[in-house]
Design a protein around this motif. Structure first.
Motif, PDB file in Angstrom:
ATOM      1  N   ILE A  45      40.022  97.067  65.936  1.00  0.00           N
ATOM      2  CA  ILE A  45      41.244  96.616  65.592  1.00  0.00           C
ATOM      3  C   ILE A  45      42.030  98.128  65.577  1.00  0.00           C
ATOM      4  N   GLY A  46      43.324  98.522  65.929  1.00  0.00           N
ATOM      5  CA  GLY A  46      44.080  99.601  65.962  1.00  0.00           C
ATOM      6  C   GLY A  46      44.766  99.955  64.256  1.00  0.00           C
ATOM      7  N   ASN A  47      44.746  98.704  63.840  1.00  0.00           N
ATOM      8  CA  ASN A  47      45.529  98.842  62.504  1.00  0.00           C
ATOM      9  C   ASN A  47      44.927  97.838  61.479  1.00  0.00           C
ATOM     10  N   ASN A  48      44.628  98.429  60.194  1.00  0.00           N
ATOM     11  CA  ASN A  48      44.001  97.507  59.405  1.00  0.00           C
ATOM     12  C   ASN A  48      44.919  96.641  58.344  1.00  0.00           C
ATOM     13  N   PHE A  49      46.321  97.215  58.444  1.00  0.00           N
ATOM     14  CA  PHE A  49      47.067  96.169  57.655  1.00  0.00           C
ATOM     15  C   PHE A  49      47.344  94.864  58.387  1.00  0.00           C
ATOM     16  N   ILE A  50      46.738  93.926  58.124  1.00  0.00           N
ATOM     17  CA  ILE A  50      46.772  92.244  58.829  1.00  0.00           C
ATOM     18  C   ILE A  50      47.946  91.718  57.888  1.00  0.00           C
ATOM     19  N   ARG A  51      49.266  91.118  58.733  1.00  0.00           N
ATOM     20  CA  ARG A  51      50.220  90.514  58.014  1.00  0.00           C
ATOM     21  C   ARG A  51      50.213  89.070  58.485  1.00  0.00           C
ATOM     22  N   SER A  52      49.958  88.861  59.625  1.00  0.00           N
ATOM     23  CA  SER A  52      49.895  87.519  60.033  1.00  0.00           C
ATOM     24  C   SER A  52      48.969  87.338  61.108  1.00  0.00           C
ATOM     25  N   LEU A  53      48.481  85.870  61.387  1.00  0.00           N
ATOM     26  CA  LEU A  53      47.397  85.307  62.107  1.00  0.00           C
ATOM     27  C   LEU A  53      47.973  84.008  62.840  1.00  0.00           C
ATOM     28  N   ALA A  54      47.555  83.811  63.951  1.00  0.00           N
ATOM     29  CA  ALA A  54      47.834  82.555  64.563  1.00  0.00           C
ATOM     30  C   ALA A  54      46.512  82.391  65.521  1.00  0.00           C
ATOM     31  N   GLN A  55      46.203  81.115  65.885  1.00  0.00           N
ATOM     32  CA  GLN A  55      45.269  80.899  66.977  1.00  0.00           C
ATOM     33  C   GLN A  55      45.771  80.419  68.337  1.00  0.00           C
ATOM     34  N   LYS A  56      45.425  81.518  69.217  1.00  0.00           N
ATOM     35  CA  LYS A  56      45.754  81.147  70.698  1.00  0.00           C
ATOM     36  C   LYS A  56      45.038  79.785  71.167  1.00  0.00           C
ATOM     37  N   ASN A  57      43.784  79.831  71.192  1.00  0.00           N
ATOM     38  CA  ASN A  57      42.822  78.830  71.637  1.00  0.00           C
ATOM     39  C   ASN A  57      41.801  78.898  70.978  1.00  0.00           C
ATOM     40  N   LYS A  58      40.406  78.186  71.340  1.00  0.00           N
ATOM     41  CA  LYS A  58      38.986  78.471  70.525  1.00  0.00           C
ATOM     42  C   LYS A  58      38.441  79.750  70.644  1.00  0.00           C
ATOM     43  N   GLU A  59      38.658  80.759  71.727  1.00  0.00           N
ATOM     44  CA  GLU A  59      38.412  81.687  71.944  1.00  0.00           C
ATOM     45  C   GLU A  59      38.945  82.991  71.464  1.00  0.00           C
TER      46      GLU A  59
END
Length: 266
Positions: A45-59
């Motif tokens: 991952i290019g940046n370590n500050f993770i502000r938000s997450l969402a699932q696209k699909n199972k993969e």
């Protein structure tokens, strides 16, 4: 990997994901696995500050960082930056505060200072979404939800927005939006409850309950309330039929939607 957690997601397989200031963490029920930027490794991952997450699909997971959007392949644990531009040649380079995949599979992206975007994964198209008669400018977008009827609502530094699918633009919600900064109207979090009301966690006006049918709202836990004054409500979560869990800078509260009383949870 870090105490400050900005995002939590449970994926389709049941894994828990935590976005922190120092990388992405995955918990499988007994062990943590950490994902961070590794110099020289293209697929980290290019940046370590993770502000938000969402699932696209199972993969795949969408990951909003302090410097743009990444797609994670869960199977092979590789990360790819989304470098698609809008037709106006705009690329998302800023912090991404909120991500939401709607019922059609479209990804909605709320940024710190670049506005609101829609990403169509099938066609790899990025669109900036305009607001009728308003320019958000450098003002942050904090939260995005899709309600049970399919309407998208967005909480920003200036207030609440509702998406109009006919015009493909956002509209301001009357009395809940200010064209200049007003911290009472700033919406940090949004929840649609089990009867269709929107609960808005605000910066300085406590918890607001918005009735979509009448257009009226009531504020609780604000400076005028007799019991607690709770500021900076960053998360609202339905907890059983009659309760909301409220996460704020003043701590965690359990709010009874019938009695309108709140109890601090220590």
């Amino acid at each position: 990997s870090e105490n400050a957690v900005y995002a939590i997601l449970q994926d389709a397989e049941g894994f828990m994901w935590f976005g922190t200031k120092d990388g992405l963490n995955r918990f499988d029920g007994s062990n943590f696995r950490y994902y961070q930027n590794k110099v020289g490794e293209k697929e980290s991952i290019g940046n370590n500050f993770i502000r938000s997450l969402a699932q696209k699909n199972k993969e795949f997971l969408y990951i909003g960082t302090d410097a743009g959007l990444y797609l994670m392949n869960i199977r092979n644990e590789s990360f790819q930056k989304l470098t698609v531009k809008t037709t106006e040649n705009l690329l998302i380079t800023e912090a991404i505060n909120s991500l939401m995949v709607d019922s059609k599979g479209v990804l909605w992206i709320g940024t710190m200072s670049q506005g609101i975007f829609k990403y169509y994964p099938k066609d790899n198209i990025l669109q900036k979404v305009e607001i009728e008669d308003v320019d958000l400018g450098m003002n942050a977008t904090w939260s995005i939800i899709e309600d049970k009827s399919g309407i998208v609502w967005v909480g920003t530094r200036l207030g609440l927005l509702r998406f109009n699918s006919q015009t493909n633009k956002f509209e301001i919600v009357k009395n809940l939006f200010s064209k200049t900064e007003n911290s009472d109207n700033e919406v940090l979090s949004i929840l649609e409850d089990n009867i269709g009301n929107l609960w808005l966690g605000t910066w300085s006006d406590g918890l607001r309950c918005y009735n979509k049918q009448s257009g009226e709202f009531t504020s609780y836990l604000n400076q005028q309330s007799e019991n607690q004054y709770v500021t900076h409500i960053r998360s609202v979560f339905q907890y059983g039929e009659r309760f909301l869990l409220i996460g704020s800078d003043d701590g965690l509260y359990l709010f009874n939607t019938e009695s309108k009383n709140a109890k601090r949870v220590d």
